[in-house]
Design a protein around this motif. Structure first.
Motif, short mmCIF file in Angstrom:
data_model
loop_
_atom_site.label_atom_id
_atom_site.label_comp_id
_atom_site.label_asym_id
_atom_site.label_seq_id
_atom_site.Cartn_x
_atom_site.Cartn_y
_atom_site.Cartn_z
N UNK A 220 2.01 3.15 -45.18
CA UNK A 220 3.39 3.66 -45.28
C UNK A 220 4.20 3.40 -44.01
N UNK A 221 5.47 3.09 -44.20
CA UNK A 221 6.31 2.61 -43.10
C UNK A 221 6.50 3.63 -41.98
N UNK A 222 6.39 4.92 -42.27
CA UNK A 222 6.64 5.93 -41.26
C UNK A 222 5.44 6.19 -40.36
N UNK A 223 4.30 5.60 -40.67
CA UNK A 223 3.10 5.86 -39.87
C UNK A 223 3.06 4.98 -38.62
N UNK A 224 2.38 5.49 -37.59
CA UNK A 224 2.19 4.74 -36.34
C UNK A 224 0.79 4.14 -36.34
N UNK A 225 0.70 2.85 -36.15
CA UNK A 225 -0.57 2.14 -36.18
C UNK A 225 -0.91 1.66 -34.77
N UNK A 226 -2.14 1.93 -34.33
CA UNK A 226 -2.63 1.43 -33.04
C UNK A 226 -3.78 0.48 -33.32
N UNK A 227 -3.71 -0.74 -32.80
CA UNK A 227 -4.75 -1.74 -33.04
C UNK A 227 -5.50 -2.04 -31.75
N UNK A 228 -6.79 -2.31 -31.89
CA UNK A 228 -7.66 -2.66 -30.77
C UNK A 228 -8.40 -3.95 -31.13
N UNK A 229 -8.28 -4.98 -30.29
CA UNK A 229 -8.89 -6.26 -30.58
C UNK A 229 -9.44 -6.89 -29.31
N UNK A 273 -2.84 5.81 -37.75
CA UNK A 273 -3.95 4.96 -38.18
C UNK A 273 -4.48 4.22 -36.96
N UNK A 274 -5.77 3.91 -36.99
CA UNK A 274 -6.36 3.07 -35.97
C UNK A 274 -7.02 1.88 -36.66
N UNK A 275 -6.77 0.69 -36.16
CA UNK A 275 -7.34 -0.53 -36.73
C UNK A 275 -8.06 -1.28 -35.62
N UNK A 276 -9.34 -1.55 -35.83
CA UNK A 276 -10.15 -2.29 -34.87
C UNK A 276 -10.43 -3.67 -35.46
#
Length: 409
Positions: A220-229, A273-276
């Motif tokens: 959803x567009x209102x969520x904040x996503x943090x990615x780790x790569x 959300x967190x995305x690895x």
């Protein structure tokens, strides 16, 4: 390369040095400069005993590739059908088109591979040398570079360039490419919106990162996503995205930032959300703890099947230390992972989802139970009889999961 082209190239390099232009940042100016030098040389060759250039357009392209591109490899960067480029030796340059590898006719000079690598690394700030014989970096166009040098390799530099070829941005694009069915895509989109934790598994070149990108597009567009790569690869089409990548140690051996540190720091950045990008080692423990605390997330892992991916997630956290036991890890994985997608690169070069399983949250004798949602039968991804966990989350998101899985789209 003809002697005339070499002369033009030398004149262009001298003018770049005098004017202080940066090939990485001043492509337009350098392009104009090359056209001017080519036209000037062509005019002089008409009135003197100088060698002629031939087709001026070809000369302009050749000189631009050499001074502002990646030389003999530039044509493969420009070819949208090429997905990956790799070098085993100066005389062995391979490319992959449509998932199928082929040996090219390109032959590089002895020091040309080293020069190309140094040019590619210039914008990344990373290095490769005897003290650090491996390097991962992202090129300005989004391609991922991996280099290994002797004496880790037997004789030659080994170079892999995985191009950032955008074939799919959303799950609908994967349906169009034949990766999965419309019904499976609709279910996965609902699972993402509902906040289920998703693990994408597969081998090398199976399309795991592309799948992760497409899943993230459903957030959803209102969520904040943090990615780790380890190296920036994800291109998430959302407005609130914070991306972090690992850092190599300095020449003094200090300043390294591993993936495990990034996962810990991500939790302090108010993520929805967190995305690895990919879990390979002890960072799996920190990710599991984050997911088990109620933070939705996604990641990829190398595995030969969905069940093996679940087993691997039970094994990797044990690398964090002797004080971490399977008695803690197995029930944590069972409760933290909700959906596992396994996909593979088939012999025909098409990347296809082979199975999608649910993890109901039950474990017995260190074996986690899974339920088959979709599996490929006779070449078709078919709906099986399993059901996902957390049906209440689907309901809160406005989905009737039973109807969703029952419908044939």
């Amino acid at each position: 390369m003809s002697d005339a082209v070499r002369v033009v190239e030398g004149e262009v390099r001298e003018l770049i040095r005098r004017t202080g232009l940066d090939p990485a940042r001043h492509l337009v100016e350098i392009g104009a400069l090359v056209r001017e030098v080519v036209a000037d040389y062509d005019d002089r060759s008409m009135h003197g005993g100088m060698a002629t250039l031939g087709d001026l357009g070809d000369v302009h392209k050749s000189v631009m590739d050499t001074v502002a591109g990646y030389g003999p490899l530039q044509r493969y960067f420009d070819d949208p059908a090429v997905e990956e480029i790799w070098i085993n030796a100066p005389s062995q340059v391979f490319v992959a088109r449509g998932g199928v590898s082929e040996l090219t006719t390109t032959i590089l000079g002895g020091g040309e591979v080293r020069d190309l690598v140094e040019r590619m690394l210039r914008s990344s700030g990373r290095r490769v040398d005897l003290s650090s014989p491996f390097v991962d970096a992202m090129l300005p166009d989004g391609s991922r570079l991996h280099v290994v040098i002797p004496d880790i390799t037997q004789e030659h530099w080994h170079v892999n360039i995985r191009k950032f070829v955008v074939k799919a941005d959303h799950l609908d694009d994967l349906v169009r490419l034949g990766t999965l069915t419309r019904q499976a895509a609709t279910f996965l989109e609902a699972a993402v919106v509902a906040g289920l934790n998703i693990l994408v598994a597969g081998g090398t070149q199976a399309g795991k990162t592309t799948m992760l990108n497409c899943l993230a597009a459903a957030v959803p567009a209102r969520e904040r996503v943090v990615t780790c790569e380890e190296v920036f690869e994800l291109k998430i089409p959302l407005r609130d995205v914070a991306s972090m990548q690992c850092r190599q140690p300095s020449l003094e051996g200090t300043g390294e930032v591993p993936l495990r540190r990034l996962v810990k720091e991500a939790l302090r950045m108010r993520p929805s959300r967190i995305i690895v990008g990919e879990v390979r080692q002890a960072e799996a423990l920190d990710l599991l703890i984050a997911l088990n605390s109620g933070l939705p997330g996604m990641c990829t892992v190398h595995a030969n099947s969905a069940r093996e991916a679940v087993m691997k997630m039970c094994t990797l956290p044990l690398l964090a230390g002797d004080n971490v036991s399977s008695r803690f890890v197995v029930p944590t994985v069972a409760s933290a992972v909700d959906i596992v997608i396994h996909q593979a690169l088939e012999r025909d070069g098409v990347r296809r989802v082979r199975e999608i399983v649910a993890v109901p949250g039950r474990a017995e004798a260190d074996v986690i139970e899974v339920a088959d949602l979709f599996a490929r039968r006779q070449g078709v991804l078919r709906r099986l009889d399993g059901f996902p966990p957390h049906q209440d989350r689907f309901e809160r998101a406005g989905y009737d999961v039973a109807a969703l899985l029952a419908q044939e789209v």
